[in-house]
Structures are given as structure tokens and as C-alpha cells.
Design an enzyme around this catalytic site. Sequence first.
Site, PDB file in Angstrom:
ATOM      1  N   ARG A 142     -37.892  -0.170 -40.102  1.00 22.96           N
ATOM      2  CA  ARG A 142     -39.121  -0.006 -41.096  1.00 22.96           C
ATOM      3  C   ARG A 142     -39.864  -1.189 -40.625  1.00 22.96           C
ATOM      4  NH1 ARG A 142     -36.234   1.577 -46.869  1.00 22.96           N
ATOM      5  NH2 ARG A 142     -36.118   3.771 -46.304  1.00 22.96           N
ATOM      6  N   TYR A 146     -42.659   8.398 -41.680  1.00 23.02           N
ATOM      7  CA  TYR A 146     -41.137   8.282 -41.266  1.00 23.02           C
ATOM      8  C   TYR A 146     -40.553   6.949 -41.737  1.00 23.02           C
ATOM      9  CZ  TYR A 146     -42.894   6.795 -36.181  1.00 23.02           C
ATOM     10  OH  TYR A 146     -43.364   6.171 -35.468  1.00 23.02           O
ATOM     11  N   GLU A 147     -39.498   6.997 -41.464  1.00 27.31           N
ATOM     12  CA  GLU A 147     -38.458   5.907 -41.896  1.00 27.31           C
ATOM     13  C   GLU A 147     -38.588   5.310 -43.517  1.00 27.31           C
ATOM     14  OE1 GLU A 147     -36.419   5.047 -40.214  1.00 27.31           O
ATOM     15  OE2 GLU A 147     -36.951   5.417 -38.031  1.00 27.31           O
ATOM     16  N   GLY A 148     -38.865   6.753 -44.016  1.00 28.21           N
ATOM     17  CA  GLY A 148     -39.243   6.405 -45.507  1.00 28.21           C
ATOM     18  C   GLY A 148     -40.758   6.552 -45.957  1.00 28.21           C
TER      19      GLY A 148
END
Lengths: 592, 592
Positions: free
Chosen positions: A294, A434-436
Site C-alpha cells: 500500500r 488495487y491493494e484495496g
Amino acid sequence: MTTYIAPTKDMQFVLHDLLKVTQSDIPGYSDLEADFTSAILEEAGKITSEVLAPLNAVGDIEGCRLENGVVYTPKGFKEAFDMVCEAGWPSLALDPEYGGQGMPGVIGTAVGEMLNASNQSFAMYQGLTNGAYASIHAHGTEAQKATYLPKMNNCEWTGTMNLTESHCGTDLGLMRSKAAPQDDGSYKITGQKIFISSGEHDMSENIIHLVLAKINGGPEGIKGVSLFIVPKFLINKDGSLGARNGVAVGSIEEKMGIHGNSTCVMNFDDATGYLLGDAHKGMRAMFTMMNHARLGVGLQGLAQADAAYQNAVIYAKDRLQGRAVTGVENPDGPADPLIVHPDIRRSLMDQKSFVEGARAFAYWSATLLDKSERSKDADALGLISLMTPVIKGFLTDEGYDMTVQAQQVYGGHGYIEEQGMSQFTRDARIAMIYEGANGVQALDLVGRKLASDGGKHVMAFFAMVKDFIKENESDEALKADFLEPLKSASKDLQTSAMFFMAEGMKNPNAALSGSSDFMHLFGHVCLGLMWARMAKAASAALAAGASDTEFYETKLATGRYYMARRLPATKLHLARIQSGADTVMALAAESF
Amino acid sequence: MTTYIAPTKDMQFVLHDLLKVTQSDIPGYSDLEADFTSAILEEAGKITSEVLAPLNAVGDIEGCRLENGVVYTPKGFKEAFDMVCEAGWPSLALDPEYGGQGMPGVIGTAVGEMLNASNQSFAMYQGLTNGAYASIHAHGTEAQKATYLPKMNNCEWTGTMNLTESHCGTDLGLMRSKAAPQDDGSYKITGQKIFISSGEHDMSENIIHLVLAKINGGPEGIKGVSLFIVPKFLINKDGSLGARNGVAVGSIEEKMGIHGNSTCVMNFDDATGYLLGDAHKGMRAMFTMMNHARLGVGLQGLAQADAAYQNAVIYAKDRLQGRAVTGVENPDGPADPLIVHPDIRRSLMDQKSFVEGARAFAYWSATLLDKSERSKDADALGLISLMTPVIKGFLTDEGYDMTVQAQQVYGGHGYIEEQGMSQFTRDARIAMIYEGANGVQALDLVGRKLASDGGKHVMAFFAMVKDFIKENESDEALKADFLEPLKSASKDLQTSAMFFMAEGMKNPNAALSGSSDFMHLFGHVCLGLMWARMAKAASAALAAGASDTEFYETKLATGRYYMARRLPATKLHLARIQSGADTVMALAAESF
């Protein structure tokens, strides 16, 4: 065609004038003399500008190709990857015990910015490897670490993270991938994963997949998820590569951008996997990777914005169109350059003040991470955990907006693919997802991080802002242009945090309705704090008789812009937050 | 794959509840009975939903193809175009004297919204034709009108506008295209134009290019620019098609989006052209076209936002992910639908409140245009001229942001081209650029329109807002939720207008530094006004015992959201405007 020049001078300013890295007591920092970091940054700047940036458009146009189960990366990627790895860039900040160079993460962050700015798709092959490395490093057995880390250290073997399935992304408890225990302690993994970045390619001799799956008979939902190491090629006892494992690429996704990265559907069919960390505790091991990732994604937001900004500046100086409203500035030409026009200036200042503020924020965050890891500092860990969703969400939302603004400077030419400005926008778009997805980051911030440890970390942040203001109040210039706006913005942040605390228990929707606004409000305060600190550092350099007055004065002017034009956004976010959940949740689902 | 359903019910609400079109004294409006408009909207809704929307992805994927000088549009476009033209949609609001149906522009606007929402690339072939038609209609000789308009009426012949050259877009005074006068009164046109939408294609038997060029020996710069009619095929005396003219497509541009529209480089090589309007007064004739076009582009911003929003809603109801924080809402399923989550709601409400507010704004603007044209109302003309840059700039900037938000609802799936959400974003992006980039719209607003006729029109706008508030103050519910916020926002607009007037003369950069903010501030006040009016209309319908209470209550709730969450943006824009030019213009060009 776009270009990229690593902003090494500004990076040095952040490292030395702002963060004063050599004066830090974080282990390893005393080695970071200006000459040393300069040499590293110049060298990395060279390879990113000369080798990776020219491949950026190639990756976008060619994309990746799947033929008979083999993924071919764009022309030149493999050669460039070999060059980057041979030069040792991936191992810069990795553990010396496994072949790494052991430099502080803050240096890796600076180099990472360059890699992502020059060629995000390319940088991701290494980025995912670093993430998988971090997870094995933190949760692997000694044998696992010895098997995988030395080879992943410099991307001889690369890594991936396999979380998402077609029906579940955020809500991983719904996953269907299964792990069947075998007599030898290994597992047979079966299932399908989608959106797997760098899932299959021709750049490394082996690919180490980290895969989330549920062990048969384990707990339901997220509590039954475990993490497995699934190498593309099994590894023999002597470390050599053995048989091909039961994992294969199904297809390559056609995406809006990052075409140079192979985003794969991965099929696991009785693939041999090895448990990483504890059974049913897969999310914990995955989060080690995800938190690193993140921060890396936040860096991408800043990096793409900088690359786009650099090209917008070149175009704005070069393109002749119209005359300055205050009088002709280019009398020998048929028109003045775009940069004379106030609205173009506004756009470039938006971009510049974001990029430089975000750079300071990202590097400062990297020092917190270094402090938490190298000095085992729990407060630093708490603070960086709190701010991870801000870094990811705010820097990618704003970074994307800045690529759109940079594209806009080009007018019609910005819409033509050949010019390259569209690629920055299309590539930057993924970082918000992406990555949340950023909405999930906001949820993590408000629903989890804000109140963690009794709100200790956010209180520490407020205290830090307050102390800085107090310590510097006697500096009248700093006070008017920087400290007052910062104080006001910080107060907005505190007021909204109080609002959440008051409402949170009785009406959780009220807090969550303002979560994205809070994330942005927090981001602005962080950048406001960074600009106030940078202004102090720049003033100090000028007072000390620094020769490069133009650089420091530009820094001060750019900071004043941020404080006057960007930071007041906190009031809008606060107003939205305080309006609560009523208007947000008023409709029945059927009424949309 | 995305879908589109024309929002006919909401369109009827705007036409009848809000604008009360049948009660207007604008010629032609009394015919617009609800049954009549409903029949038209339902019919247009059908063809756009069933024929054009399914071709939207086809156009994106296939794009246009140039082979041996012939441009092939995507599969199905030609058949659909024939169907649309045979049904008479292009001629809906055109002059009956040349075969048009003579309906008010407000109906054409509603149908235009559907065309652009279902398939923007497709709609542009007709849209450019309408623009060229308007210019010939306004400035052509009787002979020119008789020659071209009947055939362009229903797109038997299509039209284009050729302004841009590679080195000049906004600053058309720099253009190099030349027109050499011939003995027969015609001209030979030579030059190259770029970014020509619908420049060459296989959908019509002839293409009527309107081309800006400089007559040899004429005045320098913009004062020497004339407009010419350059047909692809010359027209014989009997109206049949003659020889191929000296105009040919050079190449098709590769763009970020609107792949279904052929954006061409057009080469004019001694092409025969006929002066349209007066020599050296080409910009005036072009602006007739451009003002129509700018309103059309604003409509595209709204249209793409609506199409994207509709799909985001479907996905948010369908996709199961996570549980509502206030308790499980879908106990029989493995998770709750996305739409239970407050931040998803916030995003959908942002989109919904923008789309419906923008629709009201666009249709209201169309009534102003009708009034100015059909009733020769100079005040209406002044007001619509003032607001044209707001409609174009604000609706496309915000419309684009909404497509990005809609795409975000899909998470990772939003980034995959197959899902279709990326196309809305990529297609919507152009609307911020063409027909005058939005920075140029802001400049037009602040530098020209605001003070035109001594500021009369902006004063009329303020008076209109003030009167509306005053007339309705006794309605307590309306007052608290709608009138007070509107009053506050309108005050911000007045304050900023005063700031520009005070600063404008002595420091023009101060006004222009805030031009984009002013355009957005103005747009928000317009939407705030629309929402206040719609709230009044919805309340009246409920008070009158309307059966569809859910529709009207939803309308009120959506309006409350806009007033509480979106309208406060005026304060941020005001703060930026008031910060003036100092921080914007502080740097030397070399310091970027």
C-alpha cells in the site's frame, strides 16, 4: 513521446534539508551522507531516465502476449530487467543476511519513486517480488527463508500475491480456493485467482506465488484463510529447479492501462503449496505484504503525477498559443508559450505543489517505517499504520487527478495516444483500485485505525502538529503563510475526528459516510505539515547563505501556493463529514 | 458489458413538473403535451437502448479503419445510422423549411442526451452535422441553404468542422490554411487540419466540411480567417453529386477513447470551397456552430455520467461483498450487496445528484436557447451566452469525475476493458478538451462573458436566484434544506464576481487565476438553483396528491444530498479565488 528526468535535487532536499537523515538515530541512517545518497540517486536516475522511461510507451502499445501458456513481456523489458537486477537495484533495502544491501527503506522509497515514475508496469515486476519477499521474511520458517529469499533478493526469482477471486476482492472470506493437506506436510492447492499482477512472464527463471486458500475442514469465512508458497517450478533439495508445479496462466486481462505488466488469471490445479505462517492466519501474513504494497502504491500515485507534470511543463513552455493578458512576453514569436496563462499556471502549481508535498510525505513515512522496523519503535509503527490508508488513498486519488490535469495542458494532443499523456492517466487509474480500493482504505482509516490503541496514534499526530506550530510561532513569515493555515486545517481534522468519536458508537453510518472525506482531509493536513516543515528548512538554508537561492525560494513559493489554494479543501471535507449520514443513506436501494 | 436505459421518467419530470413547458409562451412549446413528449422519449429511448447502446463497446473495440483513402466505421454503425436517420431523429428540431420537424430544441436536447449516453462516438456523426447545419442555416446564402440543408437535415449528407491545425487549436489566428480566390467566385483551399471528428467515413454519400482558412492577401491573424464550405463531392447544378473534391483523409488518430468516431487528419489540396458568410469574418460564423456544439458537449458530460451511473447502480446492487456495519441485510446470501456500504452510497449519491441536477440545468438552458431563437428574446440570449462556458466546462469536468467514481464502484473489475466502465471514463475525457478546452471556457466566462453588456446578464442571474428565494421563503422545509444553502452559495458567487470586478482592471491575472474555480462555483450555484426548483416542484406534486410518491420523495432526498454535500464546494472555490494571483504567478517559468 514523453520523457522522465529523476528529480534528484528535490529528493536530496527532502532527505537532507527536511528529514536530516544523517542526524537520525535510526540504525543505518548515519551512513546516508549527502554525497552517498547523491551517488545512488544519480545512478538510479540514469537507468530510469535512459532505459526504463523509453520503454514505457513500448509496454503500453505492445502489452503482454500469451502463447501456449507462455507470457511474453514487451520488447526490451527482459533486457532492461536483467540490467536493473544486475545493478542490484531490487536488493537495495533488503536484508544482508539473504544477500541484500541493507540500506534504509527511505532510500528504497526514493529509488522506487523513480522506477514507478519512469515505467510503472515494469516496476511492478520488482514491486510484487519485494512484497512477497517481505511476507516470507516476516513469516517464513528458517528453511523457507533460506530457500526463497536469496533468489528473490535480486529478482532471480520473482514473486506475486494471489488474493482476488472473480467473486471476491475486498471480502476475502468468500474465497473458494482450497488447500488439501498432504502426508508430507505440504498442501495441494486448487482454485482460480484473477487480477494477478506479474502472474506469469518471461523475466525470471522461477515465480514464487503467495496464495490465499482455505484448508479443507478449517473455520468458515476469513478465519479459515491460510497463506501458501506455491512456486511455479518446484525446488529440489539442492536448490535447483525441479518439476513444473500445477499452476498455470489462464489468460491475460485486457486493462485500461499498465499494459506492460502481465495481469493474469491464474489456475491452480492440485498445485503443491507450503504453508507460510500459521494455518488459518493467512490474513495476518498477507497484511505484512499488503502494508508494504500500500505504501508502494501511494508512491505510484506521486510518481505518475510527477512524470505527467514534467511533460506538462515541457509542453507549456514549448507550445505557443495566445498572448499573455498582461502584455506580450515572446515578441519574436507568433504567440506566447502556454505557461504565461494564469489557468495553465494554476494547473502546473496544483501539480507541482502536490508532487513535492507528496514526496516529502512519502519519504517521511518511509522513515517512520524504518524507525518501527530498525529501532523497534512502537509509536512509529502506530503512526505509520494509521497513515498507511492515507498514503495509499490520498496520494493515488490526488495523483490521478494530477495526471488528468497534466493531460489537459496538452489540449487535444493530450487525447492522442502517440503523445503519451493518456498513458499516465490510464496507468495512474489502477492505483486507486488495487491493494484495496480507496473506499476500503477510507473504511480502514475510520473504522479501524483511527480508534486503534484508544486513539493514541491520532492524538500523537495532533500533538506533533501542535508542537511544530508552537516551536516556530516566533517566525513571523512562517506563521502567516504556513503555521496559521496548518493550524486551521489541523483543527478541521480534529473536529471531524471528534465528530466520528461522538457519532461512531450510536450511528456508525455517520462516520462511514464521511470516511473518504476524512481520508482526504487527513491527507491535506499531512501535506500541509510537510510544506510547513519544508518552508522552515528552505528558510533555514537561505538564512545560512545557501548558494542555490532560486531553488529554496521556489520551494517557499510552491509551499505558499499549497497552503493558500489546496489546503482550504479541509473545510469542504469537514462540512461534508458534519452533514452526517442522513442525506447519504436516505434512499432505499430500489430508489437508485 | 454495460447497458443503458433512457431515464424517460426523469426527463418527463424536468419537462413538465419543473419547466412546465406547455405553459411557456415560447412558440411551439404549447404542443409539448406530456403524452406527446412521452411518446417521443419512449421511442428514442427504445432505439438508443436497444440499438445504439449495444454498439458502444463494438465501436470502442473495433474503432475505425482507414484503407486506401476509405474510412470504415465499426461493424453495425452504418446500419444503425440508417435506422436512426430513417426514423427522422436528426431532423427533430430542425427548420421545417428544409425538411425538419421544427420541434423545440429542448426536445432535441433530451433526445441528444440519450444518443450521447448510449453511444457518444456514434452520436457525434449526427452532432457535427447539426453543428454544420446550424452554421449554414445562420450564415449561408439562400442558394447555399437550398443546396445543403435539405440533404443535411437527416444526415443524407453529414457535416464536419475543420478548425484545428497541428500548431494551433485555441489560437486560430496562427492558422496556415490558405484560400485562393478563383474567377468564378469560389476558392481553392489548401492546408492540413487535425482532430477532425467524423472527418471521413462510410455512413453518408457526401460530407460537407466547414473549413477555416485565410484568404490570400487578407488581414493578419484572426481577423483574416474566413469560413468555407468544402464538400467531399462537388455538387452539380441539378443537385446530384459531381467530381470528388481535393480533400482527403490523411490518417486516423489513435485516441484514448471515442474509438467509434473517426477522428481524422484532413488534407486539403486545391479543394474547391465556397465562402460561408463574410470574408474575414469566419470566426463569427464558426461561433454559431461552436455555441451549439458547446452546449452539446456539456450534454455529453451529463450523458456519460448517467450511463456510467446506471451501470454502477446495477453492480452495487448485484455484487455481494462484506456486511452492512449496522447489521446483516442479506441473511440468505454469503454477503450483503455493495450498496449497503455508506461510502458506496456516497459515491452513488454524488453521481445521482449530479446527473439529475445537470439534466435540469441542460434542459433549462435549452429553453433559454429556444426563447432566444424562437421569441427573439435578447435577455435569454444574454443569459445562455453567459452560461455556455459553464455548461460546457462544469458539466464535462464533473461528468468525467462521475464516470471515474462509477468505475471505482466496480473495484478491480472497473479496470478491465471487458466490463465497459473504462470506456465511459475514456470517452468522457474528450469532452473536457474539445470545442475549447475547459480552461478556455473559464477564460471565456471570466474574461468575456461576465462583463458583457455591462454585467447585465450575470446581474439578471443573481436577481433570478434572489427572487426565487424570496418568493418561496414561507415554505419552511424548502427554506432550511434548499433556500438557505442556495443563498449562501449564491453569495459566494457574487463575492467572487465582485472580486473580479475590483481586481480585474488593475490585475487581470488575479481574475484569470481564479477562472476555473469561478466556472465551477457558477456551475454549483446553477445546480443548486435547479435542485431548489426541483424540490419545489416535487413538493408541489406531493401536495397535489401525486400517486408516485416514491419518485418525488426520492427527488427531494437527492436534492437534499446535493445541497448538503456538493454545494458547499462554493466556499472552497471562493477561498481560492480570493487568494488571487500572487501564489499562482509567483514563479519564473524556468522554476517549474
